[in-house]
Design an enzyme around this catalytic site. Structure first.
Site, PDB file in Angstrom:
ATOM      1  N   ALA A 137       0.782  -1.085   0.005  1.00 20.48           N
ATOM      2  CA  ALA A 137      -0.015   0.031   0.124  1.00 20.48           C
ATOM      3  C   ALA A 137       0.863   1.116   0.006  1.00 20.48           C
ATOM      4  O   ALA A 137       0.465   2.293   0.267  1.00 20.48           O
ATOM      5  CB  ALA A 137      -0.935   0.052   1.186  1.00 20.48           C
ATOM      6  N   ASP A 138       2.074   1.157  -0.249  1.00 21.83           N
ATOM      7  CA  ASP A 138       3.064   2.242  -0.169  1.00 21.83           C
ATOM      8  C   ASP A 138       2.893   3.069  -1.172  1.00 21.83           C
ATOM      9  O   ASP A 138       2.945   2.687  -2.410  1.00 21.83           O
ATOM     10  CB  ASP A 138       4.571   1.610   0.025  1.00 21.83           C
ATOM     11  N   VAL A 139       2.590   4.665  -0.880  1.00 16.03           N
ATOM     12  CA  VAL A 139       2.507   5.334  -2.031  1.00 16.03           C
ATOM     13  C   VAL A 139       4.030   5.771  -2.899  1.00 16.03           C
ATOM     14  O   VAL A 139       3.851   5.773  -3.953  1.00 16.03           O
ATOM     15  CB  VAL A 139       2.168   6.613  -1.551  1.00 16.03           C
TER      16      VAL A 139
END
Length: 330
Positions: free
Chosen positions: A280-282
């Site tokens: 989920a890391d941007v």
DNA sequence: CTCCAGGGTACAC
DNA sequence: GTGTACCATGGA
């Protein structure tokens, strides 16, 4: 508590030579370490990196270099040849004899864990060669290893501090936290800080941390994690003993303030699990979007597909993609 | 001014 | 089980 532990002594030091595995490039690792300009724990001078260590209560400075001689201070632009060895010099304090501990074994372990030297990357490079996204990354950053930390508390704190905000602001928070609550060693005219000990942070209140511009929640998380580690309810040894990736995630995410992203970040940087994947890391999303020249950032479902595609090497794929954010890709 | 940063929680429904 | 406000701050 006196924050200054003392100064190093030139008559209290030792040197060891570290053999490095295939696919290790010290210069790529130094570049990564230099990027964290605000990191008070690590100092890079030329082709040498230094930091403070605590070996069973004995504080010391570790200087790591690809060159045998350390005589050159400051910017040494001369490119060293690809190295098969590293040189580690350790300085103790005048009143803490190095000889009182097995510093050599501790320093070898520390360097292994810092640069993930025990990982055999040959299968990764063979795998990456056949992946359209990873192939150019593996070529450009060949020998870069996941730069991590041997300390579970340090890894957890850094991940919590980095939640939601920009990396530069996170680095500012860390610098303030370390300088406010950490101890330091004087060496070579500089201060080298140790990350604050969980026993110290466990006794703080959120009100003591918030003036450093932490949100109340982050302050609470850092203290609660410190309490768990100081009490022994949470430890690196015990997480390793679980011997199960999903069980480790489960135990970590049961702690307030630690979600899937933070747990995977810690499993990557500290537990050294090659399958850790903060999907989920941007930053990860932006790196993929940029490299593939996509219109939009990848969806969660697409990220799960990347995870499947990179199965076994999710952590290295993630780390190299993060690394790519610092460079131009024309 | 708004929106986004290497998220997570505590609610609502 | 999904949706959303909120957190603290700085930079684009």
């Amino acid at each position: 508590m006196e924050a200054c532990l003392g100064s190093t002594s030139n008559s209290n030091k030792g040197t060891i030579v570290i053999d490095v595995p295939p696919y290790f490039d010290f210069e790529h690792c130094l570049t990564h370490l230099k990027r964290g300009d605000n990191d008070v724990l690590v100092t890079v001078h030329g082709h040498r990196v230094s930091k403070a260590l605590d070996v069973n209560g004995v504080p010391m400075i570790l200087e790591l270099s690809s060159e045998a001689s350390h005589g050159v201070e400051g910017n040494n632009q001369r490119e060293p040849q690809p190295q098969s060895q590293l040189h580690a010099t350790v300085y103790g304090l005048s009143h803490h004899r190095l000889a009182s501990v097995d510093w050599e074994a501790a320093v070898r372990t520390e360097i292994d864990e810092w640069f993930d030297l025990q990982r055999d990357l040959r299968p990764f490079y063979a795998f990456a060669e056949r992946d359209p996204i990873l192939a150019p990354l593996a070529k450009r950053y060949s020998g870069l290893r996941i730069i991590g930390s041997s300390s579970l508390y340090h890894s957890l704190c850094w991940a919590i501090m980095g939640q939601q905000i920009t990396m530069s602001f996170a680095a500012t928070l860390k610098r303030r936290f370390v300088q406010q609550f950490g101890e330091y060693i004087e060496h070579d005219g500089e201060r080298f800080y140790l990350f604050p000990r969980p026993e110290v942070v466990a006794k703080l209140t959120p009100e003591q941390v918030m003036p450093l511009q932490f949100s109340r929640k982050k302050a609470e998380y850092l203290i609660e994690v410190a309490v768990q580690i100081a009490s022994g309810r949470l430890s690196k040894k015990q997480l390793i003993a679980l011997n199960s990736f999903s069980d480790a995630v489960k135990q970590l995410t049961a702690i307030r303030g630690i979600g899937a992203w933070t747990a995977n970040s810690v499993l990557m940087h500290c537990l050294r699990n090659p399958r850790a994947f903060p999907l989920a890391d941007v930053g990860l999303h932006n790196a993929i979007k940029r490299l593939l020249k996509l219109e939009h950032k990848p969806s969660l479902a697409e990220m799960e597909q990347y995870g499947t595609r990179w199965a076994g090497w999710e952590a290295y794929a993630t780390f190299y993609l993060w690394r790519s954010l610092d460079d131009e890709w024309g």
